[in-house]
Design a protein around this motif. Structure first.
Motif, PDB file in Angstrom:
ATOM      1  N   VAL A   1       0.823  -1.221   0.000  1.00 40.72           N
ATOM      2  CA  VAL A   1       0.000   0.000   0.000  1.00 40.72           C
ATOM      3  C   VAL A   1       0.848   1.259   0.000  1.00 40.72           C
ATOM      4  O   VAL A   1       0.342   2.357   0.226  1.00 40.72           O
TER       5      VAL A   1
ATOM      6  N   ASP B   1      -0.502   3.649  -2.559  1.00 41.10           N
ATOM      7  CA  ASP B   1      -1.952   3.834  -2.634  1.00 41.10           C
ATOM      8  C   ASP B   1      -2.343   5.078  -1.845  1.00 41.10           C
ATOM      9  O   ASP B   1      -1.627   5.512  -0.939  1.00 41.10           O
TER      10      ASP B   1
ATOM     11  N   PRO C   1      -7.194   5.362   2.837  1.00 47.13           N
ATOM     12  CA  PRO C   1      -8.473   4.648   2.739  1.00 47.13           C
ATOM     13  C   PRO C   1      -9.655   5.588   2.857  1.00 47.13           C
ATOM     14  O   PRO C   1      -9.588   6.604   3.560  1.00 47.13           O
ATOM     15  N   GLN C   2     -10.734   5.237   2.170  1.00 45.51           N
ATOM     16  CA  GLN C   2     -11.973   6.016   2.242  1.00 45.51           C
ATOM     17  C   GLN C   2     -12.918   5.477   3.297  1.00 45.51           C
ATOM     18  O   GLN C   2     -13.796   6.191   3.780  1.00 45.51           O
ATOM     19  N   GLU C   3     -12.745   4.198   3.640  1.00 51.92           N
ATOM     20  CA  GLU C   3     -13.564   3.594   4.687  1.00 51.92           C
ATOM     21  C   GLU C   3     -12.831   2.407   5.285  1.00 51.92           C
ATOM     22  O   GLU C   3     -11.905   1.856   4.681  1.00 51.92           O
ATOM     23  N   ASN C   4     -13.269   2.022   6.471  1.00 47.07           N
ATOM     24  CA  ASN C   4     -12.708   0.856   7.153  1.00 47.07           C
ATOM     25  C   ASN C   4     -13.834  -0.066   7.584  1.00 47.07           C
ATOM     26  O   ASN C   4     -14.890   0.398   8.016  1.00 47.07           O
TER      27      ASN C   4
ATOM     28  N   SER D   1      -8.901  -1.772   5.307  1.00 44.57           N
ATOM     29  CA  SER D   1      -8.939  -0.455   4.677  1.00 44.57           C
ATOM     30  C   SER D   1      -9.377  -0.611   3.228  1.00 44.57           C
ATOM     31  O   SER D   1      -8.867  -1.486   2.511  1.00 44.57           O
ATOM     32  N   LEU D   2     -10.312   0.232   2.797  1.00 46.53           N
ATOM     33  CA  LEU D   2     -10.837   0.147   1.431  1.00 46.53           C
ATOM     34  C   LEU D   2     -10.783   1.519   0.760  1.00 46.53           C
ATOM     35  O   LEU D   2     -10.926   2.554   1.410  1.00 46.53           O
ATOM     36  N   ARG D   3     -10.602   1.490  -0.534  1.00 48.85           N
ATOM     37  CA  ARG D   3     -10.624   2.711  -1.339  1.00 48.85           C
ATOM     38  C   ARG D   3     -11.255   2.381  -2.694  1.00 48.85           C
ATOM     39  O   ARG D   3     -10.819   1.448  -3.360  1.00 48.85           O
TER      40      ARG D   3
ATOM     41  N   VAL E   1     -10.021  -3.468  -1.687  1.00 47.06           N
ATOM     42  CA  VAL E   1      -9.281  -3.675  -0.439  1.00 47.06           C
ATOM     43  C   VAL E   1      -7.856  -3.177  -0.596  1.00 47.06           C
ATOM     44  O   VAL E   1      -7.158  -3.497  -1.563  1.00 47.06           O
ATOM     45  N   LEU E   2      -7.409  -2.371   0.374  1.00 48.05           N
ATOM     46  CA  LEU E   2      -6.024  -1.911   0.399  1.00 48.05           C
ATOM     47  C   LEU E   2      -5.157  -2.835   1.242  1.00 48.05           C
ATOM     48  O   LEU E   2      -4.159  -3.362   0.778  1.00 48.05           O
TER      49      LEU E   2
ATOM     50  N   ARG F   1      -4.938  -9.623   0.932  1.00 46.51           N
ATOM     51  CA  ARG F   1      -5.274  -8.858  -0.262  1.00 46.51           C
ATOM     52  C   ARG F   1      -4.902  -9.640  -1.510  1.00 46.51           C
ATOM     53  O   ARG F   1      -5.656  -9.660  -2.496  1.00 46.51           O
TER      54      ARG F   1
END
Length: 840
Positions: A233, A236, A239-242, A259-261, A265-266, A290
């Motif tokens: 990552v 990258d 993240p926008q959300e967890n 962690s997601l974007r 999945v990040l 991942r």
């Protein structure tokens, strides 16, 4: 106890520090070296506070409260002192961006600028936006650094897998060094050099791999800067959300934060206060998941073999084709294979499909039953109740721990951490193994026995205990007469010779086992996968009865406990029986919803693969039905301690992959109309609950709300000795096959995906293709490290790669070779081989 912090009266406990008390009550005290999992270090000095009646300033992280203590955290002197301390720290850390007056205006311009070789400022650092040093600079209010800046110009170390080490960004907080030593018990990292030259490194400046690092990622997780950075990552965005999930790889059920974007999945990190893993993870859960989701081996489209080639089709066509072909076979000609890495809902649907739709009694959930299932079946076969569930935290309270048949630090690393807690609290650790493991440095005694002699060791200990049992407690247990008689037929002197250990070590081991206090016997698949698996477990059970200890079978895969709860864990057939029946054409159709190994001659007439990843049998498949991974569906899992856990859906399914329960529902409608109306996973769970008494009180909504739901604990069942025969070590070498191969089952997998085959970093760390031998054995054979070798046995020949290590005794080879690679499947996991240099 009452303390007053910044004029606020607080009632607290004496076992907390001032820093902990302040944070619990919303009072911020800056700190960089403190961490809740670590012993106070007082290194950064940013948490200094003023205490009435005390001279000078004291570090809040290591100061205990006293009745009526008055603490000030934000006086002018403290603010000035903290600024000076932080400026000194920043003088050896790239700081231009930290104090830049325009830093908030460049966010939109720096999205790709961090893709550089070295970070000389925040905008060039992969940790930008998630850096604790940035937060502390903001809190203290640093606007400029009054000391000369020094750039260390150290080489960024990129040679190890999973994460890079850039000590130009290190502030010497010591968190990584301390967590490796205090929590993980390894001490791979340490401080090297002195004074201004001090850096974090390894002994003799070796690589992490050569320093026995287990790549658990704990050091990365506690690093407050970008000094330790996860490679996957690094470039990258934030993240926008967890979300939270449960690791699907082993039986621990570790809680992970995802962690997601942009719907992708990040990475995965352990939940800081996770009730199972308490902020810790292992290399598999931390760094491979991942790659599991986005593997190049993912199956994303239904396929049918047409003119000898697998061709993509739609779901309707694939379902119709499978249903039409399955109708041609009698129930006794079909076998179904699942996996214990499936959720409870998917496992239940597969069980119903096999029993209610196909009407076949031939079904297995794993090629080899887990130690938990193995032990449960053995005890039930003799009319004995299963052992009550053990909570992981119970292990840390033990006074005696006996480990055998497992490299616990690799296969169940979080159970090992509980074991380590017990050892640090004074517990005695006894280890019996034929090979050397890294965790043995913490053992009170290690018994280096010969391969396959576990049952003999346990029976010899039982006989020795019997001679010293002054209270005659053994004779009061059911089955004692036959048990004592069987022990009398063993020769003590011959047993010692066969075991390869000395009398004094055996007596020292028994002395440890006789120690007072809770005692746990932990064992893994190495013990149960031997040809003498039943004798091994029976002998261990008997010794545990004598010494009043408890057994804890360590399962390798994630949902064995869940499968046992719904009645799907016990094997209705064995993998060997299935292979033989396929070769004799007694079985004709094979429905695979999990990994399975087939000898070359065992080709079924009809092979269905319903899996998330392409495994070694994909070239033999007539139909491929792509399944979702755990990350693309909701599901409930039950870990080894009986904890019921919900894993939420993280992302949308890749391609046309579908959950197993959905695929089986569509098939059942084509084959039989009644009873199969599942439209969502919660309906499967509700049906499962109606049929499973131990789960009837756990709605899916209830499980999602709390991670403190457990299966009802069984009462301790009937206690009786299991019948045993005098143990012998029957595996012998010969002139043709002069070495013994200890071939362990590879647990580094998700369903049919072997992690080392698809994940480069993991292949560097652990590889199924390796065969390990002692340097002296290699010299005798005339082969060198990393040579391609040929391993020949009575079961066939395979090629592998040589790894030379001192942890394997002379005359023994250790590997995790897939039995798929042998012409004939070996019986047990120890057999004689010959090794020579191969071609390639």
């Amino acid at each position: 106890m009452i303390v007053i912090i910044d004029g606020k009266t607080i009632e607290t406990e004496s076992n907390k520090t001032i820093l902990e008390i302040a944070r619990e009550n919303g009072i911020s005290i800056p700190s960089l070296c403190d961490h809740p999992d670590l012993i106070p270090f007082t290194g950064c000095r940013l948490c200094l506070v003023q205490i009435e009646g005390k001279r000078g300033f004291l570090p809040a992280c290591s100061t205990s409260p006293e009745e009526g203590m008055k603490v000030k955290t934000r006086t002018p002197k403290l603010r000035q002192l903290r600024k000076q301390i932080l400026e000194l720290i920043l003088s050896e850390h790239p700081n231009a961006c930290l104090i830049c007056q325009e830093k908030e205006n460049c966010d939109e311009k720096k999205s790709t600028i961090r893709k550089v070789g070295e970070a000389t400022g925040c905008v060039l650092c992969s940790n930008n936006g998630r850096c604790q040093l940035q937060d502390v600079v903001e809190e203290i209010g640093i606007e400029r650094v009054h000391f000369p800046s020094v750039y260390r110009n150290l080489e960024v170390q990129r040679g190890d897998p999973f994460f890079d080490r850039n000590f130009n960004l290190c502030i010497l907080c010591g968190r990584c060094v301390r967590i490796c030593h205090e929590v993980r018990g390894l001490s791979t990292l340490t401080f090297v050099q002195r004074g201004s030259e001090t850096v974090v490194g390894t002994a003799l400046d070796r690589s992490l791999w050569d320093s026995n690092c287990q790549f658990c990622g704990a050091c990365v997780d506690v690093c407050p800067t970008g000094s330790l950075t996860e490679k996957a990552v690094k470039y990258d965005g934030l993240p926008q959300e967890n979300k939270k999930t449960v690791c699907p790889l082993c039986s621990m059920g570790c809680e992970l934060e995802v962690s997601l974007r942009e719907g992708k999945v990040l990475n995965f990190r352990p939940v800081a206060n996770g009730s199972v893993n308490q902020g810790q993870a292992c290399v598999r859960g931390r760094f491979t998941l991942r790659d599991v989701i986005y593997s190049s081996r993912r199956l994303q489209k239904p396929m049918i073999r047409i003119k000898k080639e697998l061709q993509e089709v739609g779901w309707d066509e694939a379902i119709d084709f499978v249903a039409a072909r399955l109708k041609k076979y009698k129930a006794k000609e079909i076998v179904v294979v699942g996996t214990s890495q499936a959720s409870c809902e998917n496992a239940f649907a597969l069980q119903r499909f096999a029993q209610d739709v196909l009407k076949t009694g031939l079904m297995i959930q794993d090629e080899a039953p887990s130690p938990q299932v193995f032990t449960q079946d053995l005890l039930r076969a003799h009319g004995l109740g299963a052992e009550p569930d053990i909570r992981f935290k119970d292990i840390s309270q033990a006074k005696v721990i006996f480990l055998l048949g497992t490299n616990i630090a690799a296969s169940q690393p979080l159970v090992w951490l509980e074991t380590l807690k017990a050892v640090k609290a004074g517990a005695k650790l006894l280890v019996a193994s034929s090979t050397e493991y890294l965790f043995e440095r913490h053992a009170s005694l290690v018994l280096r026995i010969k391969p396959g002699s576990e049952a003999l060791l346990l029976q010899t200990l039982s006989k020795l205990y019997l001679c010293r049992d002054d209270s005659q407690s053994t004779s009061n247990i059911a089955g004692a007469t036959d048990f004592i008689s069987s022990l009398e037929r063993t020769s003590h002197s011959k047993s010692l010779e066969t075991l390869g250990i000395e009398e004094k070590d055996l007596r020292a081991a028994l002395h440890l086992l006789e120690s007072s206090g809770p005692a746990w016997y932990l064992f893994g698949e190495e013990l149960t996968s031997r040809a003498t698996g039943q004798e091994n477990v029976a002998a261990l059970w008997n010794l545990a009865l004598q010494t009043k200890a408890r057994l804890f079978p360590l399962s390798g895969t994630s949902n064995q406990k869940g499968l046992a709860a719904i009645g799907a864990a016990s094997q209705a057939a064995t993998a060997d029986r299935i292979s033989q029946a396929l070769q004799s054409r007694e079985l004709k159709a094979l429905y695979l919803s999990g990994p399975f190994s087939l000898p070359p001659k065992a080709k079924p007439e009809f092979l269905v693969i319903q899996d998330s990843h392409a495994g070694p049998l994909i070239d033999k498949a007539d139909v491929v039905l792509p399944s979702t991974t755990w990350a693309e569906e909701e599901g409930i899992y039950i870990n080894a301690e009986g904890r019921i856990q919900a894993a939420e859906k993280l992302i949308e399914p890749l391609g046309d992959a579908r959950p197993d329960w959905w695929v089986l529902t569509q098939l059942s409608r084509k084959l039989r109309k009644e009873g199969w109306t599942y439209k969502k996973v919660s309906e499967v769970w509700n049906d499962l609950r109606k049929r499973t008494s131990s789960l009837k009180d756990f709605s899916s909504a209830h499980v999602k709300k709390s991670n403190q739901n457990f299966l009802p604990r069984a009462e301790i069942g009937k206690q009786a000795f299991l019948p045993v025969t005098p143990a012998v070590n029957g595996t012998k070498t010969s002139k043709r096959f002069p070495l013994l191969l200890l071939n362990e089952r590879n647990l580094d997998r998700y369903k049919s995906l072997i992690l080392s085959e698809d994940i480069t970093g993991f292949r560097f760390f652990r590889d199924e293709a390796w065969v390990r031998i002692h340097p002296d054995t290699a010299d005798t054979l005339g082969i060198k490290n990393n040579d391609v070798i040929e391993v020949e046995s009575a079961h066939g020949k395979v090629h592998a790669k040589l790894k030379i290590t001192g942890s394997v005794p002379v005359g023994l080879a250790q590997a995790a070779l897939s039995v798929q690679r042998f012409a004939k499947k070996p019986v047990g996991n120890i057999f004689p081989v010959n090794i020579k240099r191969g071609q390639g």
